[in-house]
Design a protein around this motif. Structure first.
Motif, PDB file in Angstrom:
ATOM      1  N   ASN A 124       0.733  -1.431  -0.046  1.00 44.44           N
ATOM      2  CA  ASN A 124      -0.274  -0.019  -0.071  1.00 44.44           C
ATOM      3  C   ASN A 124       0.661   1.238  -0.049  1.00 44.44           C
ATOM      4  O   ASN A 124       2.089   1.221   0.031  1.00 44.44           O
ATOM      5  N   ASP A 125       0.242   2.276   0.011  1.00 48.69           N
ATOM      6  CA  ASP A 125       0.748   3.667  -0.036  1.00 48.69           C
ATOM      7  C   ASP A 125       1.616   3.862  -1.073  1.00 48.69           C
ATOM      8  O   ASP A 125       1.428   3.437  -2.250  1.00 48.69           O
ATOM      9  N   SER A 126       2.959   4.538  -0.772  1.00 48.62           N
ATOM     10  CA  SER A 126       3.780   4.592  -2.098  1.00 48.62           C
ATOM     11  C   SER A 126       4.783   3.597  -2.237  1.00 48.62           C
ATOM     12  O   SER A 126       5.837   3.379  -3.009  1.00 48.62           O
ATOM     13  N   PHE A 127       4.577   2.691  -1.358  1.00 45.32           N
ATOM     14  CA  PHE A 127       5.427   1.254  -1.672  1.00 45.32           C
ATOM     15  C   PHE A 127       5.300   0.723  -2.898  1.00 45.32           C
ATOM     16  O   PHE A 127       4.485   0.649  -3.465  1.00 45.32           O
ATOM     17  N   ASN A 128       6.321  -0.023  -3.265  1.00 45.33           N
ATOM     18  CA  ASN A 128       6.558  -0.883  -4.619  1.00 45.33           C
ATOM     19  C   ASN A 128       6.953  -2.434  -4.189  1.00 45.33           C
ATOM     20  O   ASN A 128       7.355  -2.394  -3.078  1.00 45.33           O
ATOM     21  N   ALA A 129       6.478  -3.278  -4.977  1.00 43.74           N
ATOM     22  CA  ALA A 129       6.929  -4.641  -4.865  1.00 43.74           C
ATOM     23  C   ALA A 129       7.150  -5.344  -6.189  1.00 43.74           C
ATOM     24  O   ALA A 129       6.334  -4.966  -7.099  1.00 43.74           O
ATOM     25  N   VAL A 130       7.960  -6.260  -6.355  1.00 41.17           N
ATOM     26  CA  VAL A 130       8.090  -7.151  -7.448  1.00 41.17           C
ATOM     27  C   VAL A 130       8.034  -8.433  -7.194  1.00 41.17           C
ATOM     28  O   VAL A 130       8.659  -9.327  -6.180  1.00 41.17           O
ATOM     29  N   PHE A 131       7.008  -9.285  -7.654  1.00 43.37           N
ATOM     30  CA  PHE A 131       6.578 -10.673  -7.358  1.00 43.37           C
ATOM     31  C   PHE A 131       7.144 -11.562  -8.572  1.00 43.37           C
ATOM     32  O   PHE A 131       6.865 -11.177  -9.589  1.00 43.37           O
ATOM     33  N   VAL A 132       8.053 -12.631  -8.288  1.00 43.88           N
ATOM     34  CA  VAL A 132       8.664 -13.153  -9.332  1.00 43.88           C
ATOM     35  C   VAL A 132       8.527 -14.744  -9.182  1.00 43.88           C
ATOM     36  O   VAL A 132       8.548 -15.311  -8.082  1.00 43.88           O
ATOM     37  N   ARG A 133       7.925 -15.417 -10.380  1.00 50.41           N
ATOM     38  CA  ARG A 133       7.724 -16.725 -10.246  1.00 50.41           C
ATOM     39  C   ARG A 133       8.953 -17.522 -11.411  1.00 50.41           C
ATOM     40  O   ARG A 133       9.019 -16.982 -12.523  1.00 50.41           O
ATOM     41  N   ALA A 143      13.034 -22.644 -10.479  1.00 53.81           N
ATOM     42  CA  ALA A 143      13.763 -23.323  -9.358  1.00 53.81           C
ATOM     43  C   ALA A 143      13.276 -22.581  -7.828  1.00 53.81           C
ATOM     44  O   ALA A 143      12.779 -23.151  -6.931  1.00 53.81           O
ATOM     45  N   VAL A 144      13.178 -21.315  -8.082  1.00 54.08           N
ATOM     46  CA  VAL A 144      12.911 -20.408  -6.764  1.00 54.08           C
ATOM     47  C   VAL A 144      11.582 -20.555  -6.249  1.00 54.08           C
ATOM     48  O   VAL A 144      11.500 -20.334  -5.169  1.00 54.08           O
ATOM     49  N   GLY A 145      10.684 -20.850  -7.249  1.00 59.20           N
ATOM     50  CA  GLY A 145       9.332 -20.906  -6.917  1.00 59.20           C
ATOM     51  C   GLY A 145       8.783 -19.327  -7.170  1.00 59.20           C
ATOM     52  O   GLY A 145       8.980 -18.704  -7.819  1.00 59.20           O
ATOM     53  N   GLU A 146       8.006 -19.057  -5.841  1.00 63.21           N
ATOM     54  CA  GLU A 146       7.753 -17.386  -5.707  1.00 63.21           C
ATOM     55  C   GLU A 146       8.844 -16.940  -5.059  1.00 63.21           C
ATOM     56  O   GLU A 146       9.058 -17.173  -3.992  1.00 63.21           O
ATOM     57  N   ALA A 147       8.999 -15.567  -5.247  1.00 64.50           N
ATOM     58  CA  ALA A 147      10.019 -14.550  -4.365  1.00 64.50           C
ATOM     59  C   ALA A 147       9.527 -13.260  -4.721  1.00 64.50           C
ATOM     60  O   ALA A 147       8.864 -12.832  -5.695  1.00 64.50           O
ATOM     61  N   MET A 148       9.319 -12.304  -3.438  1.00 69.06           N
ATOM     62  CA  MET A 148       8.912 -11.076  -3.683  1.00 69.06           C
ATOM     63  C   MET A 148       9.928  -9.991  -3.158  1.00 69.06           C
ATOM     64  O   MET A 148      10.509 -10.168  -2.100  1.00 69.06           O
ATOM     65  N   PHE A 149      10.038  -9.004  -3.694  1.00 71.75           N
ATOM     66  CA  PHE A 149      11.014  -7.945  -3.580  1.00 71.75           C
ATOM     67  C   PHE A 149      10.041  -6.653  -3.091  1.00 71.75           C
ATOM     68  O   PHE A 149       9.418  -6.131  -3.980  1.00 71.75           O
ATOM     69  N   PHE A 150      10.167  -6.050  -1.779  1.00 68.95           N
ATOM     70  CA  PHE A 150       9.409  -4.972  -1.482  1.00 68.95           C
ATOM     71  C   PHE A 150      10.263  -3.822  -0.963  1.00 68.95           C
ATOM     72  O   PHE A 150      11.299  -4.142  -0.281  1.00 68.95           O
ATOM     73  N   GLY A 151       9.627  -2.517  -1.139  1.00 70.70           N
ATOM     74  CA  GLY A 151      10.392  -1.431  -0.506  1.00 70.70           C
ATOM     75  C   GLY A 151      10.014  -0.182  -0.988  1.00 70.70           C
ATOM     76  O   GLY A 151       8.882  -0.104  -1.550  1.00 70.70           O
ATOM     77  N   ARG A 152      10.946   0.994  -0.951  1.00 72.26           N
ATOM     78  CA  ARG A 152      10.555   2.351  -1.527  1.00 72.26           C
ATOM     79  C   ARG A 152      10.968   2.233  -2.948  1.00 72.26           C
ATOM     80  O   ARG A 152      12.182   1.808  -3.190  1.00 72.26           O
ATOM     81  N   GLY A 153       9.996   2.744  -3.836  1.00 73.46           N
ATOM     82  CA  GLY A 153      10.120   2.347  -5.199  1.00 73.46           C
ATOM     83  C   GLY A 153      10.838   4.029  -5.917  1.00 73.46           C
ATOM     84  O   GLY A 153      11.202   4.186  -6.975  1.00 73.46           O
ATOM     85  N   ALA A 154      10.935   4.951  -4.892  1.00 76.22           N
ATOM     86  CA  ALA A 154      11.401   6.445  -5.411  1.00 76.22           C
ATOM     87  C   ALA A 154      11.860   6.958  -4.092  1.00 76.22           C
ATOM     88  O   ALA A 154      11.851   6.297  -2.913  1.00 76.22           O
TER      89      ALA A 154
END
Ligand code: NAP
Ligand code: HSE
Length: 431
Positions: A280-289, A292-303
């Motif tokens: 939520n808010d101004s946060f960003n996240a990238v979800f990768v499938r 081998a790794v399955g699911e991975a998510m990267f979250f934080g400040r995008g700007a």
């Protein structure tokens, strides 16, 4: 390991440039330990030399003359944080040609001319690093190029624009309308003075083009991305989403479907339990499938000044280490595939449709019959707000090819019982 001073030049001293200056100052002593060398800013290029700058900046470094930088053989890393296509593109190409390494945060440039820039870097065996170009402070470029290199990545989904995520969050949880939420985003400095690239989805499209190129090792440009922004999202759609168990997010999606690449940015009904739904808010996240790794998510400040500087300085450190170990150019362009780009008409997904219709017998049957004739199967139908002979109906379809849905809607639009097709929004999978 030889010990020396690595000299760098900043092109730009705005939000990001000032952040880079601050982080390099704060890290000064530690950089010797991290890289095995000092890092010294030798020049800073700006447009207007007379502008008032932060007091911490040494004004003697500031110039408006590119030739002073490009002709300085001591400068080994050019940090481009000016933005825009020109003169940034020319400066980066000239820098690489002159044997300098480059760090850039410029998604506009990379999403359009990434291939030319990376080819030039390869040709001269130099590094071109661009971690900050996607999702600001969140590490995602290097993870895709390096840490996840063992995977066949088949899907990336991201909330990669802070302004639109902030607006949608305010509309969802504080019932603000679009204009009010945008006004707040501007006040907080998330949205640009001209927020078109944010709210129309172009900023996110540039970022998903870069991510898709990295994930599928095949060149994807801004023009390959289907884009819809959030300007048509209404509080009515947000309410229906809530009722149906979803939240609306502006999502960038890149998929490899049988070696065809799908890239798109559009508002989406995301199931409430999807990992991206609670970003939520101004946060960003990238979800990768990946396989081998399955699911991975990267979250934080995008700007923002310091989060973006974190990524830029991380790149400077990485290149500094390569310079010390004579290994620049080790990881250059990873686009060794040449995959097809699927048009949006080939995409398969389910849809939320909201329409105003005449409130009389046979209306549902007429609509259902057109959908049936186009292989569009309906998952649920809600009818509400019946007043003065009109009703609002909401339909969620099963998964269907976009072109069948659009063909059906063209016919439905022409039916005399239809007052208006108010919203068509794609729906994310529940599983
Ligand atoms: P900004 O605040 O507008 O700063 C731009 C800087 O570049 C200014 O110092 C400006 O000089 C200088 N500049 C612009 N055109 C120039 C030219 N032709 N010649 C010399 N100097 C020039 O921009 P920003 O927000 O820092 O963004 C910089 C880059 O980082 C962009 O590519 C942006 O997309 C990317 N980025 C930004 C963020 C963020 O949070 N802001 C996040 C991720 C990526 P003056 O100071 O003299 O005007
Ligand atoms: N305007 C962008 C955003 C920040 O709102 O996410 C820079 O990438």
């Amino acid at each position: 390991m030889e010990s020396k001073v690595i000299k760098i030049a900043l092109l730009g001293l705005g939000n990001v440039g000032t952040g880079v200056y601050k982080v390099l100052e704060n890290q000064k002593d530690l950089l010797v330990k991290k890289i095995g060398s000092q890092v010294e800013i030798k020049k800073i290029l700006v447009r207007d030399k007379n502008k008032k700058r932060s007091d911490i900046v040494n004004s003697e470094l500031i110039t408006d003359n590119w030739q002073e930088i490009i002709q300085d053989e001591e400068i080994q890393i050019i940090v481009e944080v000016m933005g825009g296509i020109e003169p940034a593109k020319t400066y980066i190409l000239e820098a690489l040609e002159a044997g300098k390494n480059v760090v850039t945060a410029n998604k506009d440039l990379l999403a359009e001319y990434g291939k030319d820039l990376l080819n030039m870097a390869s040709l001269h065996n130099k590094d071109l690093a661009f971690e900050a170009s996607v999702a600001g402070g969140i590490p995602i470029v290097r993870p895709l190029k390096q840490c996840l290199a063992a995977n066949n990545i088949y899907e990336i989904m991201g909330i990669i624009n802070g302004t639109t995520n902030y607006i949608l969050t305010k509309m969802t949880y504080e019932n603000l309308d679009f204009d009010k939420a945008l006004e707040e985003a501007k006040k907080l400095g998330y949205a640009e003075a001209d927020p078109t690239a944010d709210i129309e989805g172009y900023d996110a499209a540039r970022k998903i083009a870069i991510l898709a190129s990295l994930a599928f090792q095949s060149r994807v440009s801004f023009k390959d991305v289907y884009v819809e922004g959030i300007t048509k999202i209404s509080t009515a759609d947000i309410e229906y989403a809530r009722e149906l168990g979803y939240v609306i997010k502006l999502v960038g999606i890149a998929r490899n479907v049988n070696d065809n690449i799908e890239t798109r940015v559009h508002p989406m009904f995301l199931p409430k339990d999807h990992p991206l739904a609670s970003v939520n808010d101004s946060f960003n996240a990238v979800f990768v499938r990946g396989d081998a790794v399955g699911e991975a998510m990267f979250f934080g400040r995008g700007a923002g000044e310091l989060p973006t500087a974190s990524a830029v300085v991380g790149d400077i450190i990485d290149i500094g280490r390569n310079i010390i170990h004579h290994s620049t150019g080790r990881i250059s362009c990873t686009c060794y595939n040449n995959l097809n780009i699927h048009p949006i008409s080939e995409v398969e997904t389910s849809y939320y449709l909201r329409m105003k219709v005449k409130d009389k017998p046979g209306v549902m049957a007429s609509i259902a019959s057109v959908f049936g004739n186009h292989d569009v199967s309906l998952a649920s139908v809600i009818q509400k707000h019946r007043t003065q002979g009109k009703a609002e109906i909401v339909i969620v379809t099963d998964i269907v090819k976009e072109k069948y849905l659009q063909d059906a809607l063209q016919i439905i639009k022409g039916l005399s019982i239809i007052e208006e097709i108010s919203a068509v929004i794609r729906v994310g999978d529940k599983n």
